[in-house]
Write a protein that holds these residues in place. Structure first.
Motif, short mmCIF file in Angstrom:
data_model
loop_
_atom_site.label_atom_id
_atom_site.label_comp_id
_atom_site.label_asym_id
_atom_site.label_seq_id
_atom_site.Cartn_x
_atom_site.Cartn_y
_atom_site.Cartn_z
N THR A 34 -2.92 -4.50 7.50
CA THR A 34 -1.74 -3.73 7.08
C THR A 34 -0.64 -3.71 8.13
N LYS A 76 -13.25 0.72 5.56
CA LYS A 76 -11.93 1.04 5.05
C LYS A 76 -11.63 2.53 5.23
N SER A 103 -0.67 5.23 2.38
CA SER A 103 -0.78 5.47 0.95
C SER A 103 -2.18 5.06 0.49
N PRO A 104 -2.55 5.37 -0.76
CA PRO A 104 -3.86 4.90 -1.24
C PRO A 104 -4.01 3.38 -1.12
N GLN A 105 -2.94 2.65 -1.40
CA GLN A 105 -3.02 1.19 -1.29
C GLN A 105 -3.32 0.76 0.14
N ILE A 106 -2.67 1.39 1.10
CA ILE A 106 -2.90 1.06 2.51
C ILE A 106 -4.31 1.44 2.92
N ASN A 108 -6.94 1.59 1.22
CA ASN A 108 -7.94 0.70 0.64
C ASN A 108 -8.01 -0.65 1.33
N LEU A 109 -7.06 -0.93 2.22
CA LEU A 109 -7.09 -2.15 3.03
C LEU A 109 -7.34 -1.87 4.50
#
Length: 288
Positions: A34, A76, A103-106, A108-109
């Motif tokens: 990220t 994660k 964020s949730p997207q971040i 999760n990575l």
């Protein structure tokens, strides 16, 4: 800006270390990725080899360890935030901190090890890990070494990691019985912003005396422990309103913030005082 000359993936710690040894270009280790491209923009190398350890099976997960927990460096942040293993104890402060990253997207990575190894003074997970007395396990072809997290950072973007090393895991010991802990973050928005100030605090009562651990983020070149404030609180069997206010003032004095585009040094100092007092008020009520 560096360009990517080669990309390889290590499916295990052993594979990753072998790839590091065979590399013919400067190596950059990637886990969640990220922050990878922004950092590559300022990389002095012309070409780099990317070694991706994000899917290494033995670098992820949260498992019991001797007198505590072992968290794989490639775990994660979303998994840390929702981990049942961290609930119901002072370890919950780490889950709270992980839930505030990006964020949730971040989440999760992004990985726990990446959040640490980037060595950002504003990393959200680090203050909570510092008050939990975390250690990091570093591995290379030469062997393994375990280092207190408090000794890992050298400055913004700089750590003690050697070029042939990767972080394998984070070790957190059992907290003192009855300990409570939290992480508070101040940022312009509730999500997607770096911490202007981050404060992690653990409180416990040991042999009738208060044990306090206070860690500050985004207010010095590296995350730091507010040792003077800790010693002040450790001199008393109970936390009065006056003692909490004095400790918050001391913590603010121990901060060494700079002024930048996100906040002035004076503002950060004031926020350290406010967040430290707020966290101590919350935890003292829970401790009693």
């Amino acid at each position: 800006m560096a360009s990517i000359g080669d990309y390889v993936r290590g499916g295990s710690v052993e594979e990753a270390l072998a790839l590091l040894q065979k590399a013919t270009l400067p190596v950059r280790v990637l886990a969640g990725g990220t922050d990878f491209l922004p950092r590559l923009r300022f990389d002095p190398a012309k070409k780099v080899q990317v070694v991706d350890i994000g899917e290494a099976s033995d670098l992820a997960g949260i498992v019991p360890a001797s007198h505590g927990l072992r968290l794989g460096a490639a775990t994660k942040l979303a998994d840390v935030a929702g981990a049942r293993e961290l609930s119901g104890s002072a370890w919950q402060a780490l889950a709270e901190a992980a839930s505030l990253v990006g964020s949730p997207q971040i989440r999760n990575l992004a990985t726990l090890g990446g959040n640490i190894c980037n060595a950002s003074p504003a990393a959200d997970t680090v203050p909570s890990l510092l008050v939990l007395d975390a250690q990091v396990e570093l591995v290379s072809a030469r062997g393994r070494r375990t280092v207190p997290l408090s000794e890992f950072f050298l400055g913004p973007g700089r750590t003690i990691l050697e070029l042939d090393e990767i972080m394998a895991s984070v070790l957190i010991p059992e907290p003192p019985p009855g300990a409570v802990a939290t992480y508070l973050k101040h940022s312009p928005r509730r999500a997607m912003d770096l911490a202007v100030v981050g404060v992690g605090i653990l409180l416990a009562r040991v042999e009738g005396q208060i044990e306090a651990r206070i860690a500050l983020g985004a207010v010095a070149p590296t995350p730091l422990r507010a040792r003077q404030a800790e010693r002040l609180l450790g001199q008393a069997p109970h936390l009065s309103d006056e003692l909490i206010a004095d400790a918050a003032r001391l913590a603010a004095q121990e901060a060494r913030p700079i002024s930048d585009v996100r906040a002035s040094a004076e503002y950060r100092t004031a926020i350290v005082k406010a967040l430290t007092k707020r966290a101590l008020d919350q935890l003292s009520a829970a401790l009693d």
